[in-house]
Design an enzyme around this catalytic site. Structure first.
Site, PDB file in Angstrom:
ATOM      1  N   ASN A   1       0.867  -1.183   0.000  1.00 11.19           N
ATOM      2  CA  ASN A   1       0.000   0.000   0.000  1.00 11.19           C
ATOM      3  C   ASN A   1       0.903   1.232   0.000  1.00 11.19           C
ATOM      4  OD1 ASN A   1      -1.814   2.050   0.480  1.00 11.19           O
ATOM      5  ND2 ASN A   1      -2.177   1.483   2.621  1.00 11.19           N
TER       6      ASN A   1
ATOM      7  N   LYS B   1       0.081   4.295  -0.214  1.00 12.69           N
ATOM      8  CA  LYS B   1      -0.549   5.463   0.429  1.00 12.69           C
ATOM      9  C   LYS B   1      -0.381   6.703  -0.461  1.00 12.69           C
ATOM     10  CE  LYS B   1       0.484   3.354   4.842  1.00 12.69           C
ATOM     11  NZ  LYS B   1       0.221   3.423   6.268  1.00 12.69           N
TER      12      LYS B   1
ATOM     13  N   HIS C   1      -9.455   0.856   5.023  1.00 15.70           N
ATOM     14  CA  HIS C   1      -8.153   1.013   5.687  1.00 15.70           C
ATOM     15  C   HIS C   1      -8.344   1.900   6.919  1.00 15.70           C
ATOM     16  CE1 HIS C   1      -4.031   2.249   6.443  1.00 15.70           C
ATOM     17  NE2 HIS C   1      -3.649   1.192   5.749  1.00 15.70           N
TER      18      HIS C   1
ATOM     19  N   GLU D   1      -6.708   4.268   8.069  1.00 17.92           N
ATOM     20  CA  GLU D   1      -6.521   5.712   7.825  1.00 17.92           C
ATOM     21  C   GLU D   1      -7.785   6.313   7.224  1.00 17.92           C
ATOM     22  OE1 GLU D   1      -2.823   5.349   5.699  1.00 17.92           O
ATOM     23  OE2 GLU D   1      -1.837   4.769   7.571  1.00 17.92           O
TER      24      GLU D   1
ATOM     25  N   GLU E   1      -5.360  -5.411  10.418  1.00 18.38           N
ATOM     26  CA  GLU E   1      -4.332  -4.401  10.616  1.00 18.38           C
ATOM     27  C   GLU E   1      -4.576  -3.676  11.942  1.00 18.38           C
ATOM     28  OE1 GLU E   1      -2.372  -3.138   6.730  1.00 18.38           O
ATOM     29  OE2 GLU E   1      -4.158  -1.916   6.939  1.00 18.38           O
TER      30      GLU E   1
ATOM     31  N   GLY F   1       2.478   1.842  10.775  1.00 17.07           N
ATOM     32  CA  GLY F   1       3.406   2.969  10.670  1.00 17.07           C
ATOM     33  C   GLY F   1       4.121   3.298  11.963  1.00 17.07           C
TER      34      GLY F   1
ATOM     35  N   SER G   1       3.431  -2.633  10.290  1.00 11.86           N
ATOM     36  CA  SER G   1       4.889  -2.656  10.481  1.00 11.86           C
ATOM     37  C   SER G   1       5.531  -3.985  10.071  1.00 11.86           C
ATOM     38  CB  SER G   1       5.247  -2.287  11.928  1.00 11.86           C
ATOM     39  OG  SER G   1       4.854  -0.947  12.198  1.00 11.86           O
TER      40      SER G   1
HETATM   41  C1  PEP Z   1      -0.660  -0.093   5.918  1.00 15.05           C
HETATM   42  O1  PEP Z   1      -0.623   1.031   5.475  1.00 15.05           O
HETATM   43  O2  PEP Z   1      -1.614  -0.822   5.606  1.00 15.05           O
HETATM   44  C2  PEP Z   1       0.403  -0.548   6.792  1.00 15.05           C
HETATM   45  C3  PEP Z   1       0.316  -1.725   7.344  1.00 15.05           C
HETATM   46  O3  PEP Z   1       1.458   0.312   7.006  1.00 15.05           O
HETATM   47  P1  PEP Z   1       2.894  -0.061   7.689  1.00 15.05           P
HETATM   48  O4  PEP Z   1       3.370  -1.338   7.047  1.00 15.05           O
HETATM   49  O5  PEP Z   1       3.776   1.104   7.365  1.00 15.05           O
HETATM   50  O6  PEP Z   1       2.655  -0.236   9.140  1.00 15.05           O
END
Ligand code: PEP
Length: 253
Positions: free
Chosen positions: A11, A13, A97, A99, A169, A175, A215
């Site tokens: 992803n 973003k 997601h 976010e 997630e 992040g 992460s």
């Molecule tokens: C994501 O954006 O779905 C995500 C898991 O980000 P990160 O791997 O940076 O934690």
């Protein structure tokens, strides 16, 4: 032994202009072009979708958008429909997601409408669920993710549930560099598979892929994907560096 084909999804973003995205996908193709036994997907920003679709034609890379609107068309300034994404070359779309949920007000009901719209148009939705740190510390993780998944998939027939991909997630891991332990992730994935079974029966539940996101890095992916109900990863930050994402794609469980 699961017959689910692992999926490694990046992803991107809101990172990368179209030329920057083209450079990243070029680097990635050079590193993973020979991979055959797993699925690999990227979700670049909207503005890069069409040029990337041309760049990856003939490769095994799959293309996703990061969001969609549930209406087919209309006066919805700034939104984008499933048909538009398909015309741009997408086969998949990320829905719900965290976010989107936290920063842009996507609710469980909106996630359900987006999921249904994606499937009706022929896109595979990657439906994201996950608890916040406050919810985990309050002991409500299972309630939260069960609710998110049940409502997000509520309108679907068993065949449609079978056509989805789920991503767990935990918000506190996205992040932050703070990753769920393999055992924490497995516990939630197993609960989500039970929800899928209740919605669509055990055969569908056994076939749907559930990705872990939060992460995921080259140094933790192998241990995570050794868990029986983890079928791949949804990767944010580490998917923006071709060598890191290529290592994640080449995980050994
Ligand atoms: C994501 O954006 O779905 C995500 C898991 O980000 P990160 O791997 O940076 O934690």
């Amino acid at each position: 032994m699961s017959t689910r084909v692992p999926l490694l999804a990046g992803n991107w973003k809101m990172y990368g202009t179209a030329p920057e995205a083209a450079a990243l996908v070029g680097d990635l193709l050079a590193l993973i072009g020979d991979v055959r036994d797993r699925d690999i997907l990227i979700a670049p920003p909207f503005t890069a979708l069409m040029s990337i679709a041309e760049r990856i034609a003939g490769s095994r890379l799959l293309l996703a958008a990061q969001n969609l609107h549930w209406e087919a068309q209309g006066a919805f300034t700034g939104e984008i429909s499933a048909a538009m994404l398909i015309a741009a070359g997408c086969t998949h779309v990320i829905v719900g997601h965290s976010e989107r949920r936290q920063l842009f007000g996507d609710t469980d009901a909106m996630v359900a409408r987006k999921t249904t719209a994606a499937l009706q148009a022929g896109l595979t939705p990657i439906v994201c669920v996950g608890e916040t740190l406050v919810e985990r510390e309050a002991g409500t993780t299972m309630d939260v993710v069960r609710r998110q998944l049940s409502i997000g998939l509520a309108d679907l027939s068993p065949d449609s549930v079978a056509a989805t991909i789920i991503a767990y997630e935990p918000v506190w891991a996205i992040g932050t560099g703070r990753v769920a332990t393999p055992e924490q992730a497995q516990e939630v994935h197993s609960a989500l598979r039970a929800v899928l079974s209740g919605l669509a029966g055990p055969a569908v539940a056994a076939a749907v892929r559930i990705l872990y996101g939060g992460s995921v890095k080259p140094d933790n992916v192998d241990a995570l994907l050794r868990q029986p109900d983890l079928d791949g990863a949804l990767v944010g930050g580490a998917s923006l560096k071709a060598t890191d994402f290529a290592r994640i794609v080449r995980f050994t469980a």
